[in-house]
Write an enzyme that holds these catalytic residues in place. Structure first.
Site, PDB file in Angstrom:
ATOM      1  N   ARG A  44     -15.106  -4.907 -22.386  1.00 54.57           N
ATOM      2  CA  ARG A  44     -13.920  -4.101 -22.674  1.00 54.57           C
ATOM      3  C   ARG A  44     -13.388  -4.496 -23.781  1.00 54.57           C
ATOM      4  NH1 ARG A  44      -8.798  -2.639 -18.942  1.00 54.57           N
ATOM      5  NH2 ARG A  44      -7.447  -1.650 -20.491  1.00 54.57           N
ATOM      6  N   ASN A  98     -14.346   3.863 -14.260  1.00 51.39           N
ATOM      7  CA  ASN A  98     -14.251   4.652 -15.415  1.00 51.39           C
ATOM      8  C   ASN A  98     -15.302   4.619 -16.574  1.00 51.39           C
ATOM      9  OD1 ASN A  98     -11.604   5.892 -15.348  1.00 51.39           O
ATOM     10  ND2 ASN A  98     -10.593   3.606 -15.886  1.00 51.39           N
ATOM     11  N   CYS A 135      -9.055   9.043 -10.093  1.00 54.40           N
ATOM     12  CA  CYS A 135      -8.310   8.437 -10.859  1.00 54.40           C
ATOM     13  C   CYS A 135      -6.857   8.531 -10.342  1.00 54.40           C
ATOM     14  CB  CYS A 135      -8.267   9.371 -12.324  1.00 54.40           C
ATOM     15  SG  CYS A 135      -7.262   8.769 -13.589  1.00 54.40           S
ATOM     16  N   HIS A 151      -8.491  12.129 -17.748  1.00 55.74           N
ATOM     17  CA  HIS A 151      -7.671  11.372 -18.893  1.00 55.74           C
ATOM     18  C   HIS A 151      -7.375  12.534 -19.986  1.00 55.74           C
ATOM     19  CE1 HIS A 151      -8.363   6.980 -17.921  1.00 55.74           C
ATOM     20  NE2 HIS A 151      -8.007   7.701 -16.964  1.00 55.74           N
ATOM     21  N   TYR A 193      -2.633   9.704 -21.611  1.00 56.07           N
ATOM     22  CA  TYR A 193      -3.631   9.555 -22.539  1.00 56.07           C
ATOM     23  C   TYR A 193      -3.670  10.359 -23.548  1.00 56.07           C
ATOM     24  CZ  TYR A 193      -5.678   6.007 -19.446  1.00 56.07           C
ATOM     25  OH  TYR A 193      -5.739   4.940 -18.369  1.00 56.07           O
TER      26      TYR A 193
END
Length: 446
Positions: free
Chosen positions: A95, A149, A171, A201, A255
């Site tokens: 990440r 995700n 989510c 998102h 988002y």
């Protein structure tokens, strides 16, 4: 009474105590007799810690729920009723690369959006397909509930590139949005429902109901000064202008700031990056603190600090869905599922995030028609990007990955897109076996 076997892939995750708490609270309606926590060898120590905590939580609750753990998912999956997936291929170190490499080239670096989100999908989709192959052998009637995700992109890949239909992406964002609206209106969450539609998102609140009556205009007016109530822990909080909210005519999610407030978000991220900070490094510290707490033999509850991890309401989202399928409730929840014409301007078979009736046979998306004009374009563009990314994840071809990268609205540059693509391919070599030949060629060129 029927009891259930649940298998959680990625059981050593710091999120897992949320899930345990959710099953404990709902035991009367959803009696889980066996919960198997599964992880890989690299997660052995975390799995051991989480398993011990889970057993303490169940013991404190006085429930006959057996907690098992395994490093071999095939040992766990046989005859499962539900399989939940909450894995992170490459861990938080991957990440950090997803965030830092795009930022180095002046692009937003984020784990589910832009170049970073694309690479999380490239690493994740093949692993999810491996899990599906095992499920076909060992628990062909199970529902797979995916929290991994990018949830929408993973759902798109499964529904359109595999023959497994019992797959739903979840989510915590939509549940959190309803919680936020209930705070704005100063009412109980149970009285609020937001009709949502779009993509994961990139979902929009098209209407807001309080006790069944639309209060969207009131909520949009209140959001001008109180939009923070709808924000996420992992997204910088920037206010929306009244003109934007009025013109959009829908409730934006946190988002959306990456797309509609791109310059401000990028500037903030670049400032953090210049100091060596990122959301990944922040989460690493939070996880370190959490696992120290989890080790405490006297701890038998989910610690409050878990909300800082960004997983608030995960248990409500995932466990509500599992319970509703098991009990055929027909209630409305927001999930990632096949469109089936609900959003008329998107392909029938594509994955969407949408308010749906939840039944024992899966979600039935609520008819929505066309999206607001302000939402339509960006959703169409991101759906094209999702389809291109799925193609690249399964083909392992450079040209497929390149056109996916350049088409993303947070990239849109051949020159920079190529630089970022090449650097991310090299950085994630260990987790991209489908791109082995491509990566070898890149190494030879350099």
């Amino acid at each position: 009474m029927k009891t259930y076997k649940v298998v959680t892939i990625g059981g050593g995750s710091s999120y897992t105590p949320e899930l345990i708490e959710g099953f404990i609270i709902r035991y009367e309606e959803l009696p889980v007799r066996e919960l198997w926590l599964v992880d890989i060898e690299e997660g052995r120590e975390k799995l051991k810690i989480i398993t011990a905590l889970a057993r303490r939580m169940v013991k404190k609750a006085g429930l006959p729920m057996e907690i098992h753990s395994s490093l071999n998912r095939r040992d766990a999956l046989k005859d499962a009723d539900f399989v939940t997936t909450q894995l992170r291929v490459g861990g938080l170190e991957a990440r950090a690369q997803d965030e830092s490499i795009p930022l180095k080239h002046g692009l937003i670096g984020q784990e589910t959006n832009g170049a970073g989100g694309m690479f999380k999908a490239l690493r994740t989709i093949p692993v999810i397909f491996d899990i599906i192959r095992d499920c076909k052998d060992l628990c062909p009637d199970a529902w797979i509930i995916n929290f991994t995700n990018p949830a929408g992109l993973v759902t798109e890949a499964v529904l359109n590139h595999s023959d497994w239909d019992r797959f739903i992406g979840v989510c915590n964002l939509p549940f959190g949005m309803e919680m936020g609206v209930s705070k704005i209106l100063e009412v109980e969450k149970e009285r609020v429902r937001i009709h949502m539609a779009g993509l994961n998102h990139m979902v929009f609140g098209l209407d807001v109901f309080l006790d069944g009556t639309s209060v969207k205009k009131e909520v949009l007016d209140l959001m001008v000064t109180r939009s923070s109530a709808l924000n996420m822990k992992n997204v910088m909080d920037l206010p929306w202008s009244p003109e934007f909210l009025k013109g959009l005519g829908a409730i934006p999610c946190a988002y959306h700031r990456y797309y509609f407030q791109k310059e401000e978000m990028l500037a903030h991220m670049l400032e953090d990056f210049s100091k060596g900070a990122s959301r990944a490094t922040e989460v690493m510290e939070v996880e370190k603190t959490l696992f120290e707490k989890y080790k405490d033999a006297n701890l038998a509850d989910k610690p409050e600090e878990l909300e800082k991890r960004g997983g608030a309401y995960y248990s409500d989202t995932a466990c509500n869905l599992i319970s509703s399928i098991a009990n055929d409730t027909g209630d409305i929840q927001v999930v990632n599922t096949r469109n089936k014409g609900a959003i008329s301007s998107l392909p029938y078979d594509c994955a969407v995030e949408i308010s749906s009736l939840i039944t024992k046979n899966g979600p039935i998306p609520l008819a929505t028609g066309v999206l607001p004009v302000g939402a339509e374009g960006i959703v169409q563009q991101l759906k094209s990007f999702e389809k291109l990314t799925c193609k690249a994840a399964l083909s392992g071809k450079y040209e497929d990955a390149f056109v996916a990268m350049v088409s993303n609205p947070l990239v849109q540059s051949e020159k920079i897109g190529r630089l970022v693509l090449d650097e991310l391919l090299l950085a994630h070599e260990s987790y991209l076996p489908q791109f082995r030949e491509v990566i070898e060629n890149l190494r030879n060129k350099s």
